[in-house]
Enzyme design. Sequence first.
Site, PDB file in Angstrom:
ATOM      1  N   SER A 149      36.153   0.617   7.865  1.00  0.00           N
ATOM      2  CA  SER A 149      35.202  -0.490   7.702  1.00  0.00           C
ATOM      3  C   SER A 149      34.818  -0.555   6.232  1.00  0.00           C
ATOM      4  O   SER A 149      34.908   0.449   5.520  1.00  0.00           O
ATOM      5  CB  SER A 149      33.953  -0.205   8.543  1.00  0.00           C
ATOM      6  OG  SER A 149      32.945  -1.161   8.279  1.00  0.00           O
ATOM      7  N   TYR A 155      27.041   5.499  11.834  1.00  0.00           N
ATOM      8  CA  TYR A 155      28.290   4.715  11.804  1.00  0.00           C
ATOM      9  C   TYR A 155      28.975   4.924  10.447  1.00  0.00           C
ATOM     10  O   TYR A 155      30.184   5.171  10.384  1.00  0.00           O
ATOM     11  CB  TYR A 155      27.977   3.240  12.032  1.00  0.00           C
ATOM     12  CG  TYR A 155      29.187   2.337  12.024  1.00  0.00           C
ATOM     13  CD1 TYR A 155      30.114   2.366  13.061  1.00  0.00           C
ATOM     14  CD2 TYR A 155      29.401   1.432  10.980  1.00  0.00           C
ATOM     15  CE1 TYR A 155      31.220   1.519  13.059  1.00  0.00           C
ATOM     16  CE2 TYR A 155      30.501   0.588  10.972  1.00  0.00           C
ATOM     17  CZ  TYR A 155      31.406   0.635  12.012  1.00  0.00           C
ATOM     18  OH  TYR A 155      32.507  -0.198  12.002  1.00  0.00           O
TER      19      TYR A 155
END
Length: 275
Positions: free
Chosen positions: A137, A150
């Site tokens: 990401s 995350y």
Amino acid sequence: MSAETSPVVLITGASTGIGKAVANLFADKGWRVAATMRDPAKGGDLAARQGVAVLPLDVTQAASVAAAVAATLERFGRIDAVVNNAGYGLFGPFETASEELIARQFATNVEGVFAVTRAVLPTMRSQGSGTIINVASLGGLISLPFFSLYAATKFAIVGFTESLSFELAPLGIRAKYIAPGGVSTDFAGRSLATTVGQGENPYAASLGKVMAATGARRSNYSSPELIAEVIYTAATDNTGRVMYLAGPDAEQAYSLQRTLSEADRLAMLRQHAGL
Ligand SMILES: NC(=O)c1ccc[n+]([C@@H]2O[C@H](COP(=O)([O-])OP(=O)(O)OC[C@H]3O[C@@H](n4cnc5c(N)ncnc54)[C@H](OP(=O)(O)O)[C@@H]3O)[C@@H](O)[C@H]2O)c1
């Protein structure tokens, strides 16, 4: 390419979003596709496509990983690319995250990638070729507030993949990661867990600001199909490139922050997050 000689890709989390778009794109390009998912009942339209096998795979279950890789080899005989896509977000203050939430986030986003990678490496080694593509990401290169856990998983994937790329290169195997910015999928809906529990939340004021700023940007998100195109490039460009930013927001944010001092970079991120 005849059907028997066309390359084979195994994709995790192919039920929705980026994973499903990747499965469809590779099938469009003539690849044979092992579209794996926790619940194969979600694979209806993919299962109807020629050259696509919908197979059960929960990346947190070792037996499930082994069975899916074995089923792919039995059906197609080889594995040329793996797209480690399965994953979900965990949002909210670190302090209020339970051990269970933390463990599940790492079991899926990090250990799941390890497990699938370990399971396919013997095959790729014996082939003398293969590409492992890990969906990280932009949040694995730049962190935003209230995404600490995350971010920890996606920064882990970035470091893991870059290191792995060096040790696998002499064996003819490539390791690459994709860093998408915002993508219109189920990620911000059903795939976003939260650490915010019942009762008083000492982080409520800043959390509210961040949620408002994040929500306002959703209209600029990329489509999962655009991210799938980048993943297809990574699988087929025949280069040793490791990092693939995906989406205009990811490209812009990454190149901008590289030009800034740390103080300016942090100020930009605070402002971006609404703080
Ligand atoms: N959307 C974004 O803005 C964005 C940005 C950067 C990176 N990413 C990354 O992109 C990847 C795909 O996310 P998405 O945006 O396409 O969201 P999505 O539509 O919610 O897809 C997530 C997929 O992961 C699967 N999954 C979750 N836990 C799993 C497990 N234990 N075993 C196997 N599959 C599992 C889900 O399966 P079920 O259907 O069974 O729940 C689903 O197929 C994730 O790694 C995410 O971190 C997304």
